[in-house]
Design a protein around this motif. Structure first.
Motif, mmCIF file in Angstrom:
data_model
loop_
_atom_site.group_PDB
_atom_site.id
_atom_site.type_symbol
_atom_site.label_atom_id
_atom_site.label_comp_id
_atom_site.label_asym_id
_atom_site.label_seq_id
_atom_site.Cartn_x
_atom_site.Cartn_y
_atom_site.Cartn_z
ATOM 1 N N ASN A 1 -5.539 3.128 -7.296
ATOM 2 C CA ASN A 1 -4.700 2.142 -6.690
ATOM 3 C C ASN A 1 -5.575 1.006 -5.796
ATOM 4 O O ASN A 1 -4.959 0.146 -5.530
ATOM 5 C CB ASN A 1 -3.694 2.729 -5.347
ATOM 6 N N LEU A 2 -6.934 1.043 -5.980
ATOM 7 C CA LEU A 2 -7.656 0.238 -4.968
ATOM 8 C C LEU A 2 -7.634 -0.958 -5.583
ATOM 9 O O LEU A 2 -7.449 -2.158 -4.882
ATOM 10 C CB LEU A 2 -9.133 0.653 -4.985
ATOM 11 N N GLU B 1 -16.974 1.180 -0.009
ATOM 12 C CA GLU B 1 -16.398 1.484 -1.328
ATOM 13 C C GLU B 1 -15.384 0.331 -1.516
ATOM 14 O O GLU B 1 -15.615 -0.372 -2.491
ATOM 15 C CB GLU B 1 -15.555 2.533 -1.473
ATOM 16 N N VAL B 2 -14.754 -0.388 -0.437
ATOM 17 C CA VAL B 2 -13.734 -1.245 -0.866
ATOM 18 C C VAL B 2 -14.534 -2.666 -0.796
ATOM 19 O O VAL B 2 -14.336 -3.328 -1.979
ATOM 20 C CB VAL B 2 -12.828 -1.548 0.602
ATOM 21 N N LEU C 1 -6.069 -4.555 -3.785
ATOM 22 C CA LEU C 1 -6.910 -5.553 -3.444
ATOM 23 C C LEU C 1 -6.359 -6.775 -4.051
ATOM 24 O O LEU C 1 -6.466 -8.034 -3.429
ATOM 25 C CB LEU C 1 -8.443 -5.545 -4.005
ATOM 26 N N ILE D 1 0.781 -1.219 -0.077
ATOM 27 C CA ILE D 1 -0.035 -0.151 0.053
ATOM 28 C C ILE D 1 0.824 1.263 0.064
ATOM 29 O O ILE D 1 0.652 2.066 -0.864
ATOM 30 C CB ILE D 1 -1.058 -0.062 1.351
ATOM 31 N N LEU E 1 -5.855 3.520 2.742
ATOM 32 C CA LEU E 1 -6.101 4.403 1.357
ATOM 33 C C LEU E 1 -7.027 5.541 1.614
ATOM 34 O O LEU E 1 -7.327 6.344 0.818
ATOM 35 C CB LEU E 1 -6.695 3.522 0.461
ATOM 36 N N GLN F 1 -10.071 -6.026 4.481
ATOM 37 C CA GLN F 1 -10.794 -4.713 3.662
ATOM 38 C C GLN F 1 -10.650 -3.529 4.635
ATOM 39 O O GLN F 1 -10.612 -2.348 4.202
ATOM 40 C CB GLN F 1 -12.134 -5.168 3.450
ATOM 41 N N ILE G 1 -10.364 5.625 2.130
ATOM 42 C CA ILE G 1 -11.649 5.697 1.614
ATOM 43 C C ILE G 1 -12.860 4.665 2.365
ATOM 44 O O ILE G 1 -12.152 3.868 3.282
ATOM 45 C CB ILE G 1 -11.288 4.756 0.149
ATOM 46 N N ILE H 1 -7.209 -1.985 4.251
ATOM 47 C CA ILE H 1 -7.245 -1.278 3.035
ATOM 48 C C ILE H 1 -7.954 0.195 3.197
ATOM 49 O O ILE H 1 -7.336 0.966 2.765
ATOM 50 C CB ILE H 1 -7.697 -2.249 1.884
ATOM 51 N N ALA H 2 -9.138 0.036 3.651
ATOM 52 C CA ALA H 2 -9.953 1.230 3.742
ATOM 53 C C ALA H 2 -9.148 2.328 4.368
ATOM 54 O O ALA H 2 -9.043 3.468 3.959
ATOM 55 C CB ALA H 2 -11.368 1.082 4.098
#
Length: 164
Positions: A33-34, A66-67, A38, A24, A60, A53, A62, A56-57
């Motif tokens: 980049n998502l 959305e993820v 993923l 990341i 990033l 998830q 976000i 990641i959220a």
């Protein structure tokens, strides 16, 4: 034996999380980049549980929704872990008309899991798939990289037994 989609507790390691965070960081400023994040996360963990998830959220910046939306939209991503032996039964038209639905049901009963599930020991996972491009061998199933074609119900149990 009742069919089930067995829930498997998330068992991510610090090493896996470190690999994900490093990836990341390398891609943080990249537009779009998502998807690559993923894909890398699924490569690292084998699937994309909610715990991954959330990482990641957060990283990033976000929304988790959305993820999750991206993960559930694209067929390449899975929310469930896969077994040591990944069984996929083709339900494409050629396979289906030649009885692949019955093959799927037979395997489901034998393993006690439904499509999308994993056995409690993590040895087998079962998925229904669309056309795998082996229509001339219909009905077809795969177990990892092994392809079994022109299946009949009497063969299914014996094939599964080879992997037990």
């Amino acid at each position: 034996m009742a069919k089930r989609k067995t829930a498997v507790a998330f068992k991510g390691t610090e090493e896996q999380e470190g690999q994900l965070l490093a990836f990341i960081e390398q891609h943080r400023s990249m537009q779009g980049n998502l998807m690559p994040v993923l894909q890398k996360a699924q490569e690292i963990y084998g699937y994309l549980p909610i715990e991954v998830q959330k990482i990641i959220a957060k990283e990033l910046g976000i929304p988790l929704a959305e993820v999750y939306g991206v993960v559930t939209f694209y067929a390449q991503f899975t929310l469930n872990p896969k077994g040591e032996y990944k069984i996929a039964v083709c339900l494409g038209t050629a396979c289906y008309v030649k009885g692949s639905g019955d093959v799927l049901d037979r395997i489901s009963r034998k393993l006690g899991i439904e499509s999308g599930g994993i056995t409690p020991d993590g040895k087998f996972s079962l998925d229904a798939t669309r056309c795998i491009g082996a229509c001339g061998l219909a009905p077809v199933m795969t177990i990892n990289d092994d392809v079994y074609g022109r299946l009949n119900l009497d063969e299914v149990d014996g094939i599964i037994e080879k992997y037990m």
